[in-house]
Design a protein around this motif. Structure first.
Motif, PDB file in Angstrom:
ATOM      1  N   LYS A 165       5.598  -5.767   9.475  1.00 55.52           N
ATOM      2  CA  LYS A 165       4.195  -5.896   9.085  1.00 55.52           C
ATOM      3  C   LYS A 165       3.546  -4.515   9.074  1.00 55.52           C
ATOM      4  O   LYS A 165       3.677  -3.742  10.028  1.00 55.52           O
ATOM      5  CB  LYS A 165       3.465  -6.799  10.081  1.00 55.52           C
ATOM      6  CG  LYS A 165       2.040  -7.094   9.706  1.00 55.52           C
ATOM      7  CD  LYS A 165       1.436  -8.092  10.692  1.00 55.52           C
ATOM      8  CE  LYS A 165       0.015  -8.403  10.337  1.00 55.52           C
ATOM      9  NZ  LYS A 165      -0.580  -9.351  11.280  1.00 55.52           N
ATOM     10  N   CYS A 166       2.830  -4.207   7.994  1.00 56.76           N
ATOM     11  CA  CYS A 166       2.172  -2.912   7.831  1.00 56.76           C
ATOM     12  C   CYS A 166       0.985  -2.805   8.786  1.00 56.76           C
ATOM     13  O   CYS A 166       0.182  -3.730   8.909  1.00 56.76           O
ATOM     14  CB  CYS A 166       1.704  -2.748   6.389  1.00 56.76           C
ATOM     15  SG  CYS A 166       0.857  -1.186   6.063  1.00 56.76           S
ATOM     16  N   ARG A 167       0.884  -1.660   9.445  1.00 54.90           N
ATOM     17  CA  ARG A 167      -0.258  -1.409  10.329  1.00 54.90           C
ATOM     18  C   ARG A 167      -1.523  -1.106   9.546  1.00 54.90           C
ATOM     19  O   ARG A 167      -2.619  -1.269  10.061  1.00 54.90           O
ATOM     20  CB  ARG A 167       0.042  -0.237  11.255  1.00 54.90           C
ATOM     21  CG  ARG A 167       1.069  -0.538  12.302  1.00 54.90           C
ATOM     22  CD  ARG A 167       1.250   0.654  13.200  1.00 54.90           C
ATOM     23  NE  ARG A 167       2.228   0.384  14.244  1.00 54.90           N
ATOM     24  CZ  ARG A 167       2.628   1.266  15.131  1.00 54.90           C
ATOM     25  NH1 ARG A 167       2.140   2.490  15.103  1.00 54.90           N
ATOM     26  NH2 ARG A 167       3.512   0.943  16.036  1.00 54.90           N
ATOM     27  N   GLY A 168      -1.380  -0.659   8.317  1.00 51.29           N
ATOM     28  CA  GLY A 168      -2.536  -0.303   7.502  1.00 51.29           C
ATOM     29  C   GLY A 168      -3.203  -1.497   6.847  1.00 51.29           C
ATOM     30  O   GLY A 168      -4.378  -1.774   7.060  1.00 51.29           O
ATOM     31  N   ASN A 186       1.755   9.891   3.787  1.00 48.93           N
ATOM     32  CA  ASN A 186       1.073   8.751   3.182  1.00 48.93           C
ATOM     33  C   ASN A 186       0.393   7.870   4.219  1.00 48.93           C
ATOM     34  O   ASN A 186       0.626   6.692   4.301  1.00 48.93           O
ATOM     35  CB  ASN A 186       2.050   7.902   2.382  1.00 48.93           C
ATOM     36  CG  ASN A 186       2.555   8.611   1.167  1.00 48.93           C
ATOM     37  OD1 ASN A 186       2.044   9.653   0.812  1.00 48.93           O
ATOM     38  ND2 ASN A 186       3.546   8.059   0.523  1.00 48.93           N
ATOM     39  N   THR A 187      -0.474   8.420   5.040  1.00 45.91           N
ATOM     40  CA  THR A 187      -1.139   7.611   6.071  1.00 45.91           C
ATOM     41  C   THR A 187      -2.452   7.081   5.582  1.00 45.91           C
ATOM     42  O   THR A 187      -3.068   7.567   4.711  1.00 45.91           O
ATOM     43  CB  THR A 187      -1.361   8.438   7.346  1.00 45.91           C
ATOM     44  OG1 THR A 187      -2.102   9.595   7.028  1.00 45.91           O
ATOM     45  CG2 THR A 187      -0.025   8.758   7.972  1.00 45.91           C
ATOM     46  N   CYS A 225       0.803  -1.233   0.000  1.00 46.72           N
ATOM     47  CA  CYS A 225       0.000   0.000   0.000  1.00 46.72           C
ATOM     48  C   CYS A 225       0.838   1.287   0.000  1.00 46.72           C
ATOM     49  O   CYS A 225       0.285   2.380   0.007  1.00 46.72           O
ATOM     50  CB  CYS A 225      -0.966   0.006   1.187  1.00 46.72           C
ATOM     51  SG  CYS A 225      -0.167   0.168   2.793  1.00 46.72           S
ATOM     52  N   GLN A 226       2.154   1.174  -0.001  1.00 47.43           N
ATOM     53  CA  GLN A 226       3.081   2.305  -0.012  1.00 47.43           C
ATOM     54  C   GLN A 226       2.927   3.244   1.189  1.00 47.43           C
ATOM     55  O   GLN A 226       3.286   4.416   1.113  1.00 47.43           O
ATOM     56  CB  GLN A 226       2.979   3.113  -1.312  1.00 47.43           C
ATOM     57  CG  GLN A 226       3.628   2.462  -2.506  1.00 47.43           C
ATOM     58  CD  GLN A 226       2.826   1.321  -3.057  1.00 47.43           C
ATOM     59  OE1 GLN A 226       1.608   1.414  -3.169  1.00 47.43           O
ATOM     60  NE2 GLN A 226       3.481   0.241  -3.411  1.00 47.43           N
ATOM     61  N   GLY A 254       6.460  -7.430   4.711  1.00 47.79           N
ATOM     62  CA  GLY A 254       7.447  -7.077   3.697  1.00 47.79           C
ATOM     63  C   GLY A 254       7.441  -5.574   3.500  1.00 47.79           C
ATOM     64  O   GLY A 254       6.395  -4.976   3.269  1.00 47.79           O
ATOM     65  N   ALA A 255       8.616  -4.980   3.626  1.00 46.70           N
ATOM     66  CA  ALA A 255       8.718  -3.531   3.505  1.00 46.70           C
ATOM     67  C   ALA A 255      10.055  -3.171   2.881  1.00 46.70           C
ATOM     68  O   ALA A 255      10.973  -3.974   2.844  1.00 46.70           O
ATOM     69  CB  ALA A 255       8.595  -2.881   4.880  1.00 46.70           C
ATOM     70  N   LEU A 256      10.137  -1.946   2.407  1.00 43.19           N
ATOM     71  CA  LEU A 256      11.373  -1.391   1.898  1.00 43.19           C
ATOM     72  C   LEU A 256      11.913  -0.453   2.966  1.00 43.19           C
ATOM     73  O   LEU A 256      11.217   0.469   3.393  1.00 43.19           O
ATOM     74  CB  LEU A 256      11.125  -0.636   0.597  1.00 43.19           C
ATOM     75  CG  LEU A 256      12.321   0.099   0.012  1.00 43.19           C
ATOM     76  CD1 LEU A 256      13.382  -0.904  -0.415  1.00 43.19           C
ATOM     77  CD2 LEU A 256      11.890   0.951  -1.151  1.00 43.19           C
TER      78      LEU A 256
END
Length: 98
Positions: free
Chosen positions: A70-73, A97-98, A38-39, A78-80
Motif C-alpha cells: 500500500k502506497c504511503r502517499g 519521486n516523493t 502516483c508513481q 498495488g505496486a511494481l
C-alpha cells in the motif's frame, strides 16, 4: 555463459530468478517499489522486509506481495517491484519521486 576464475575456482556467470522476497534477500538485492497510481518510488530493504513478513509470507510469489503493498502517499494498493542495488542504510528511504 561466461566462465570466471574466482579464488581458484571456476564459476559460471548466469542469470538467476528473483521470485520471492526471500530470493531478493538471499541474493543481496533491495526492492524498488513503485506505486502504480502516483508513481512514488520507495526502496525497501529486502532483509528487513523478509523479517517483517515472517517465514511463510517471505516466500510468497512477488506478484502476490505487489498486490498487498500500500502506497504511503496516495493509499493505493498495488505496486511494481523491481530489484535494485543496495545503496541506502535505512529500511525505507524515499528517492527523488516523493
Amino acid at each position: 555463459m561466461t566462465d570466471v576464475l574466482w579464488m581458484f575456482h571456476r564459476v559460471r556467470m548466469g542469470r538467476f530468478r528473483l521470485d520471492t522476497v526471500h530470493d531478493f534477500a538471499r541474493r543481496g538485492y533491495n526492492l524498488r517499489v513503485e506505486c502504480r497510481r502516483c508513481q512514488r518510488v520507495m526502496l525497501a530493504n529486502a532483509v528487513l522486509l523478509q523479517i517483517e513478513l515472517g517465514a511463510a509470507r517471505s516466500k510468497w510469489p512477488i506478484e502476490r506481495v505487489q498486490a498487498c503493498l500500500k502506497c504511503r502517499g496516495c493509499g493505493h494498493r498495488g505496486a511494481l517491484v523491481t530489484a535494485c542495488r543496495i545503496t541506502c542504510r535505512s529500511n525505507f528511504c524515499p528517492t527523488s519521486n516523493t
